[in-house]
Design a protein around this motif. Sequence first.
Motif, PDB file in Angstrom:
ATOM      1  N   GLU A  30       0.822  -1.203   0.000  1.00 54.36           N
ATOM      2  CA  GLU A  30       0.000   0.000   0.000  1.00 54.36           C
ATOM      3  C   GLU A  30       0.860   1.258   0.000  1.00 54.36           C
ATOM      4  O   GLU A  30       2.060   1.213   0.283  1.00 54.36           O
ATOM      5  N   VAL A  31       0.236   2.382  -0.320  1.00 55.20           N
ATOM      6  CA  VAL A  31       0.896   3.682  -0.225  1.00 55.20           C
ATOM      7  C   VAL A  31      -0.058   4.659   0.455  1.00 55.20           C
ATOM      8  O   VAL A  31      -1.270   4.455   0.470  1.00 55.20           O
ATOM      9  N   ARG A  32       0.512   5.692   1.018  1.00 57.54           N
ATOM     10  CA  ARG A  32      -0.296   6.785   1.577  1.00 57.54           C
ATOM     11  C   ARG A  32      -0.208   7.971   0.633  1.00 57.54           C
ATOM     12  O   ARG A  32       0.880   8.395   0.258  1.00 57.54           O
ATOM     13  N   LEU A  33      -1.379   8.497   0.245  1.00 54.24           N
ATOM     14  CA  LEU A  33      -1.446   9.623  -0.675  1.00 54.24           C
ATOM     15  C   LEU A  33      -1.880  10.886   0.052  1.00 54.24           C
ATOM     16  O   LEU A  33      -2.751  10.846   0.920  1.00 54.24           O
ATOM     17  N   ARG A  34      -1.304  11.992  -0.349  1.00 55.12           N
ATOM     18  CA  ARG A  34      -1.840  13.307   0.008  1.00 55.12           C
ATOM     19  C   ARG A  34      -2.768  13.705  -1.136  1.00 55.12           C
ATOM     20  O   ARG A  34      -2.328  13.875  -2.269  1.00 55.12           O
ATOM     21  N   VAL A  35      -4.043  13.817  -0.838  1.00 55.30           N
ATOM     22  CA  VAL A  35      -5.037  14.068  -1.873  1.00 55.30           C
ATOM     23  C   VAL A  35      -4.957  15.519  -2.353  1.00 55.30           C
ATOM     24  O   VAL A  35      -4.919  16.453  -1.537  1.00 55.30           O
ATOM     25  N   ILE A  36      -4.945  15.697  -3.663  1.00 58.47           N
ATOM     26  CA  ILE A  36      -4.924  17.041  -4.261  1.00 58.47           C
ATOM     27  C   ILE A  36      -6.345  17.469  -4.642  1.00 58.47           C
ATOM     28  O   ILE A  36      -6.811  18.537  -4.245  1.00 58.47           O
ATOM     29  N   LEU A  37      -7.018  16.633  -5.423  1.00 60.18           N
ATOM     30  CA  LEU A  37      -8.382  16.917  -5.873  1.00 60.18           C
ATOM     31  C   LEU A  37      -9.155  15.608  -5.970  1.00 60.18           C
ATOM     32  O   LEU A  37      -8.585  14.559  -6.309  1.00 60.18           O
ATOM     33  N   SER A  38     -10.462  15.698  -5.723  1.00 54.34           N
ATOM     34  CA  SER A  38     -11.313  14.526  -5.844  1.00 54.34           C
ATOM     35  C   SER A  38     -12.667  14.945  -6.403  1.00 54.34           C
ATOM     36  O   SER A  38     -13.270  15.906  -5.908  1.00 54.34           O
ATOM     37  N   PRO A  39     -13.164  14.265  -7.424  1.00 61.13           N
ATOM     38  CA  PRO A  39     -14.472  14.613  -7.986  1.00 61.13           C
ATOM     39  C   PRO A  39     -15.617  13.995  -7.187  1.00 61.13           C
ATOM     40  O   PRO A  39     -15.448  12.992  -6.486  1.00 61.13           O
ATOM     41  N   ILE A  40     -16.783  14.594  -7.316  1.00 59.53           N
ATOM     42  CA  ILE A  40     -18.006  14.040  -6.734  1.00 59.53           C
ATOM     43  C   ILE A  40     -18.784  13.364  -7.860  1.00 59.53           C
ATOM     44  O   ILE A  40     -19.201  14.013  -8.818  1.00 59.53           O
ATOM     45  N   HIS A  41     -18.962  12.058  -7.734  1.00 57.33           N
ATOM     46  CA  HIS A  41     -19.691  11.286  -8.730  1.00 57.33           C
ATOM     47  C   HIS A  41     -21.087  10.936  -8.212  1.00 57.33           C
ATOM     48  O   HIS A  41     -21.318  10.898  -6.997  1.00 57.33           O
ATOM     49  N   ASN A  42     -21.987  10.630  -9.136  1.00 62.41           N
ATOM     50  CA  ASN A  42     -23.320  10.189  -8.732  1.00 62.41           C
ATOM     51  C   ASN A  42     -23.254   8.942  -7.859  1.00 62.41           C
ATOM     52  O   ASN A  42     -24.010   8.810  -6.889  1.00 62.41           O
ATOM     53  N   HIS A  43     -22.351   8.019  -8.192  1.00 58.53           N
ATOM     54  CA  HIS A  43     -22.289   6.794  -7.393  1.00 58.53           C
ATOM     55  C   HIS A  43     -21.788   7.079  -5.980  1.00 58.53           C
ATOM     56  O   HIS A  43     -22.103   6.330  -5.048  1.00 58.53           O
ATOM     57  N   ASP A  44     -21.006   8.147  -5.796  1.00 57.17           N
ATOM     58  CA  ASP A  44     -20.611   8.549  -4.447  1.00 57.17           C
ATOM     59  C   ASP A  44     -21.834   8.971  -3.637  1.00 57.17           C
ATOM     60  O   ASP A  44     -21.995   8.600  -2.472  1.00 57.17           O
ATOM     61  N   LEU A  45     -22.702   9.755  -4.272  1.00 57.60           N
ATOM     62  CA  LEU A  45     -23.897  10.245  -3.590  1.00 57.60           C
ATOM     63  C   LEU A  45     -24.870   9.105  -3.322  1.00 57.60           C
ATOM     64  O   LEU A  45     -25.504   9.061  -2.256  1.00 57.60           O
ATOM     65  N   TRP A  46     -24.989   8.162  -4.266  1.00 57.81           N
ATOM     66  CA  TRP A  46     -25.866   7.007  -4.039  1.00 57.81           C
ATOM     67  C   TRP A  46     -25.343   6.143  -2.889  1.00 57.81           C
ATOM     68  O   TRP A  46     -26.129   5.601  -2.105  1.00 57.81           O
ATOM     69  N   THR A  47     -24.020   6.023  -2.780  1.00 56.01           N
ATOM     70  CA  THR A  47     -23.434   5.248  -1.685  1.00 56.01           C
ATOM     71  C   THR A  47     -23.767   5.886  -0.342  1.00 56.01           C
ATOM     72  O   THR A  47     -24.108   5.199   0.633  1.00 56.01           O
ATOM     73  N   ILE A  48     -23.682   7.204  -0.275  1.00 57.19           N
ATOM     74  CA  ILE A  48     -23.998   7.921   0.959  1.00 57.19           C
ATOM     75  C   ILE A  48     -25.473   7.746   1.323  1.00 57.19           C
ATOM     76  O   ILE A  48     -25.837   7.659   2.504  1.00 57.19           O
ATOM     77  N   ARG A  49     -26.319   7.663   0.326  1.00 61.53           N
ATOM     78  CA  ARG A  49     -27.753   7.444   0.571  1.00 61.53           C
ATOM     79  C   ARG A  49     -28.058   5.997   0.950  1.00 61.53           C
ATOM     80  O   ARG A  49     -29.147   5.675   1.417  1.00 61.53           O
ATOM     81  N   GLY A  50     -27.093   5.099   0.696  1.00 60.18           N
ATOM     82  CA  GLY A  50     -27.304   3.688   0.985  1.00 60.18           C
ATOM     83  C   GLY A  50     -28.031   2.955  -0.109  1.00 60.18           C
ATOM     84  O   GLY A  50     -28.585   1.871   0.123  1.00 60.18           O
ATOM     85  N   THR A  51     -28.017   3.493  -1.332  1.00 60.05           N
ATOM     86  CA  THR A  51     -28.791   2.910  -2.429  1.00 60.05           C
ATOM     87  C   THR A  51     -27.921   2.349  -3.543  1.00 60.05           C
ATOM     88  O   THR A  51     -28.435   1.987  -4.604  1.00 60.05           O
ATOM     89  N   TYR A  52     -26.607   2.253  -3.334  1.00 56.43           N
ATOM     90  CA  TYR A  52     -25.709   1.777  -4.390  1.00 56.43           C
ATOM     91  C   TYR A  52     -25.394   0.298  -4.167  1.00 56.43           C
ATOM     92  O   TYR A  52     -25.741  -0.291  -3.137  1.00 56.43           O
ATOM     93  N   GLY A  53     -24.724  -0.307  -5.130  1.00 53.25           N
ATOM     94  CA  GLY A  53     -24.357  -1.717  -5.034  1.00 53.25           C
ATOM     95  C   GLY A  53     -23.363  -1.999  -3.923  1.00 53.25           C
ATOM     96  O   GLY A  53     -23.237  -3.140  -3.473  1.00 53.25           O
TER      97      GLY A  53
END
Length: 324
Positions: A30-53
């Motif tokens: 494994e590696v540890r990353l310092r995050v620069i940028l991250s996009p918001i995807h629809n599947h991210d939002l569905w996961t937060i809602r508990g409705t994704y696979g």
Amino acid sequence: MRAVIHHEFGEPADVLGVEEVETPTPGPGEVRLRVILSPIHNHDLWTIRGTYGFKPELPARAGTEAVGVIEELGEGVEGLTVGQRVATGGTFGVWAEQVVTKAAGLIPVVEGLPDEMAAQLVSMPFSAISLLHSLDLKAGDWIVQNTANGAVGRMVAQIAKARGIHVLGLVRRQSAVEELAAQGIDNVVSTDADDWRDQALAIIGDGTVVAGVDSVGGPAAGQVLSLLSENGTLVIFGSMGAGKLEIGAGDLIFRQATVKGFWGSVVSKTMDAETRGALFGELSRYLADGTLTLPVAATFGLDDIVEAVTASDSPRVGKVLLRP
């Protein structure tokens, strides 16, 4: 370090918050990353809602794609160096200042590619090109897709055009036709017009519609199916919350159509390394010469997560990005 966390499933704007957590340590491979940028995807939002696979255990972090800089290498990691810029599209919990991920899944970012593009390199573009690859299309073939004005829809149109494949796009409002035309994407029809199907058939002409891509569900799936040629394939890419497909038995039977699902994360994991490398190389060329564009609608800090997910869930052109 800080990370976006939710303690229950629900609407992202209601349940997300930023908390202080321990900085992770990479294990073997494994590696540890310092995050620069991250996009918001629809599947991210569905996961937060508990409705994704995929449904994480609570409390849960969020986000799946990012560009970052390697800060620390775990035992046995080879071929990567501290300070190297890399992209990841399969690491859960990247809406954070730091994240640990498996080294094998990282994509080195070529010099000169802006962070805003690198942050979006894996999930959507790779899903789009993998989708086209899975359909075994050849130059001159036609495909039909709805949500043509979505992120993946725009990429499918651009990549297909570069490969000599024709794309008919379906959208749900006339203004989206004009938005896509401004981006150089043509052959788009709005289904809010009474004669939308006649318009679509006029564009296709004598062409053979080999496949259709549905990302909406409900009756929209039937609209795509109705335009397929004999022995065509209807690919279900998403459902936009519809949950069920409404397709005509006659269209299915008399077109002798095949219906199948497509889940990009599974396809990516099971694809052989040679094919995966070739497709990423093709994507890099398209990004470098401007064939493929990855617009950004807005960029927010982690503390503005509520505003960020609200913007992502609103009409826009381009992705909403988070900058820790």
